[in-house]
Scaffold this motif. Sequence first.
Motif, PDB file in Angstrom:
ATOM      1  N   MET A 137       0.920  -1.419   0.036  1.00  0.00           N
ATOM      2  CA  MET A 137      -0.181  -0.072  -0.044  1.00  0.00           C
ATOM      3  C   MET A 137       0.819   1.317  -0.112  1.00  0.00           C
ATOM      4  O   MET A 137       1.838   1.196   0.742  1.00  0.00           O
ATOM      5  N   TYR A 144      -4.431   8.256   3.641  1.00  0.00           N
ATOM      6  CA  TYR A 144      -4.643   7.825   4.863  1.00  0.00           C
ATOM      7  C   TYR A 144      -6.039   8.115   5.443  1.00  0.00           C
ATOM      8  O   TYR A 144      -6.588   7.270   6.084  1.00  0.00           O
ATOM      9  N   THR A 169      -7.991  -2.666  11.327  1.00  0.00           N
ATOM     10  CA  THR A 169      -6.934  -2.583  10.146  1.00  0.00           C
ATOM     11  C   THR A 169      -5.551  -2.693  11.052  1.00  0.00           C
ATOM     12  O   THR A 169      -5.330  -1.576  11.957  1.00  0.00           O
ATOM     13  N   HIS A 170      -4.654  -3.220  10.364  1.00  0.00           N
ATOM     14  CA  HIS A 170      -3.316  -3.383  11.173  1.00  0.00           C
ATOM     15  C   HIS A 170      -2.350  -3.440  10.282  1.00  0.00           C
ATOM     16  O   HIS A 170      -2.315  -3.920   9.120  1.00  0.00           O
ATOM     17  N   ASP A 171      -1.239  -2.996  10.600  1.00  0.00           N
ATOM     18  CA  ASP A 171       0.208  -2.777  10.131  1.00  0.00           C
ATOM     19  C   ASP A 171       0.828  -4.439  10.105  1.00  0.00           C
ATOM     20  O   ASP A 171       1.300  -4.648  11.274  1.00  0.00           O
ATOM     21  N   SER A 257      -0.111  -2.497  16.549  1.00  0.00           N
ATOM     22  CA  SER A 257      -0.343  -2.379  15.105  1.00  0.00           C
ATOM     23  C   SER A 257      -0.964  -1.586  14.302  1.00  0.00           C
ATOM     24  O   SER A 257      -1.504  -1.783  12.951  1.00  0.00           O
ATOM     25  N   ILE A 259      -2.077   1.703  12.090  1.00  0.00           N
ATOM     26  CA  ILE A 259      -1.791   2.135  10.787  1.00  0.00           C
ATOM     27  C   ILE A 259      -0.931   3.594  10.488  1.00  0.00           C
ATOM     28  O   ILE A 259      -1.330   4.403  11.302  1.00  0.00           O
ATOM     29  N   THR A 263       3.134   2.296   6.643  1.00  0.00           N
ATOM     30  CA  THR A 263       2.515   0.997   6.677  1.00  0.00           C
ATOM     31  C   THR A 263       2.726   0.744   4.948  1.00  0.00           C
ATOM     32  O   THR A 263       2.070   1.382   4.451  1.00  0.00           O
ATOM     33  N   ASP A 265       2.080  -3.069   4.076  1.00  0.00           N
ATOM     34  CA  ASP A 265       1.142  -4.579   4.187  1.00  0.00           C
ATOM     35  C   ASP A 265       0.100  -4.091   5.264  1.00  0.00           C
ATOM     36  O   ASP A 265       0.244  -3.870   6.381  1.00  0.00           O
ATOM     37  N   VAL A 266      -1.349  -4.206   4.863  1.00  0.00           N
ATOM     38  CA  VAL A 266      -2.293  -3.840   5.810  1.00  0.00           C
ATOM     39  C   VAL A 266      -2.978  -5.199   6.063  1.00  0.00           C
ATOM     40  O   VAL A 266      -3.641  -5.961   4.767  1.00  0.00           O
ATOM     41  N   ILE A 268      -6.579  -6.358   7.354  1.00  0.00           N
ATOM     42  CA  ILE A 268      -7.832  -5.971   7.610  1.00  0.00           C
ATOM     43  C   ILE A 268      -8.808  -7.218   8.276  1.00  0.00           C
ATOM     44  O   ILE A 268      -8.837  -8.155   7.509  1.00  0.00           O
ATOM     45  N   CYS A 293      -2.202  -0.674  -4.018  1.00  0.00           N
ATOM     46  CA  CYS A 293      -1.297  -1.590  -3.880  1.00  0.00           C
ATOM     47  C   CYS A 293      -0.246  -1.787  -4.879  1.00  0.00           C
ATOM     48  O   CYS A 293      -0.369  -1.004  -5.896  1.00  0.00           O
TER      49      CYS A 293
END
Length: 649
Positions: A137, A144, A169-171, A257, A259, A263, A265-266, A268, A293
Amino acid sequence: PATMPTLSVKRSRLNAALGRTYTDAEFDELCFEYGIELDDVTSEREEYLKSLPPGATPRRADLESKSEEVVYKIDLPANRYDLLCIEGLSRALRIFIGADAAAPTIRKVAGPHVMVVDSASTSTVRPYVVCAVLRGMKFDRTVYESFIDLQDQLHRNLCRNRTLVAIGTHDLGAVDATGPLRYDAQAPGGVRFVPLTHPDGTSFAADALLEHYATDPACKHLKPYVPIIRDSPLYPVVSDAAGSVLSLPPIINGHMSRITLDTSDVLIECTATDLTKANVVLDTVVCMFSGYCRDPFVVETVEVRYEGSDAPADVPGNSMITPALSTRTLEASVSTIASVVGVPSLTAEDVVRLCNKVQLSPASAEGDTLTCTVGPVRSDVLHPIDVAEDIGIAYGFNNIERKVPKTCTVGGEVGIGRLGDLLREEISRAGYTEVLTHGLTSLADNYTSLLRPVGTDAVSLSNPANIEYEVVRTTLLPGLLKTLQHNRSASFAHGMKLFEISDVVLRDDQHVVCDTVVGARNVRRICAVYSGPTAGFEIVHGLVDRIMTLCEVGPEEEYVATSNDEEGKFRVAREGWSYIIKEAEAEGEGGTDCRSYFPGRGAVVMLTNPTLGKRKVIGHFGALHPEILENFTVGYPTSAMEMDLEVLL
């Protein structure tokens, strides 16, 4: 009250996304053509000035910090989740104006990650989770903010303030993904982590964190979500392979984690109580942001594996690959679409071409049958009439030729509605209070509690919410008796008079509407009750006579002779219309309904008119049986009447 979702977007960014500079008037017209509305043209500074109390002087520092860049506020349909961010809105408008041929196809590639679900614990709180990974991403401040705003919009709208679905949503780079990720439910005191709201590193136990959010003014934006799980014995938790907490849905994500603009790679994850809505939410987020992406419009799947004996029945094999990104076809009649839109000249080729403008492509037509494709972002398209609506938008409602109707008619009140309104006024003047009760009831209240055998004339619900809503009522009487029941604390010294004019629904395999056998029909009725120190049989009897007089139906000579009503001879009556009141017989006509009355204290109303030709029972009245009063917890003698109104027109 519910409101339409509103998207705020900067004019310059929107024009750049559309590939053309629109004036405010031109963009307003484009919104109108697409079925959305440009609600306001403003700026951060203007909104700040509007928010100040009357007469207040703005602080110079605050004023200078607010941008003067023009912002559009656009009202959107509540079911168009794909328009809740600039990415989806600009894509839809570009296709609509022909700048893009079609929506991009999202490609799924198999990923290495697995989400293991402890179904035994999560089944009691939020049984479902769906996941996806966006690789490479490219975040900047604008992307963002749009990413976060879409999640907020979905939470308010489709997710019903996180009660149905919660998005996390997480890194992925900050997560230990060397083994399976895990979703389970744990005791509140055993869950400890640093929440996203505390970058200072303060760690909380889950129960203490919810108490903090419920009481700290600085966290008031999270307070509405606290009651969702606060009283649950187990709290849902998403954690990584090392056991570190990623999120406490539906409340907050973990700080570890989070964002950031760096960041890449995410991950979800969407936890939910409704699998269908969870899939719609995940598909929407993926379709809107996979374009950023490294490989545009490519999403990495995650296997969700359920362990335990309580795995959801709608997850075949206790495992599923997400996101679903489901695509389906829907058939509609070309001639029906042309008729609904109001353009009879629309051909199958025209309809196929117009489908491309509203993201219902690829489409094809064979004869009168149109087959269109409903992609993952068009979850709002459920029925052929939805296709017709979109075709109307694509054709342009302003392009529909105005025609003078072939028939010349004048609108007016329906006869049965007019009769009901006139009777309401007259009955209210007689001291009765009108009530409006539920159209659904239980089998017991509709039949057994009224001492009537359970019949087959009621329309039943296949999936009633509870026992109180099993069938559509076939009589108005239970609603009035329940009203008496819930007003037991009121004074009955002078009697309580209630009435209702409304519909009951009866099964009827012969009833036809628009060439379709409906299987049921509505019947407009009047029902009234009197409850007081005495039974009041003569009171409801008088109401029946009054209603017949108001409808210009005169008594038969036999009835006048037995009732000692000399004035009855001189009532104004329509020619051929008359009525008589006879004692109810349990096995006679209308006898089933008359079982509700005390033996010897029930009567039927019989009507004669030119249409019926002979006497027909149209209603009944009497003193209710004491057992019925006991069933409905009514403490005073009560009389009731119920009668069809449509036959009196």
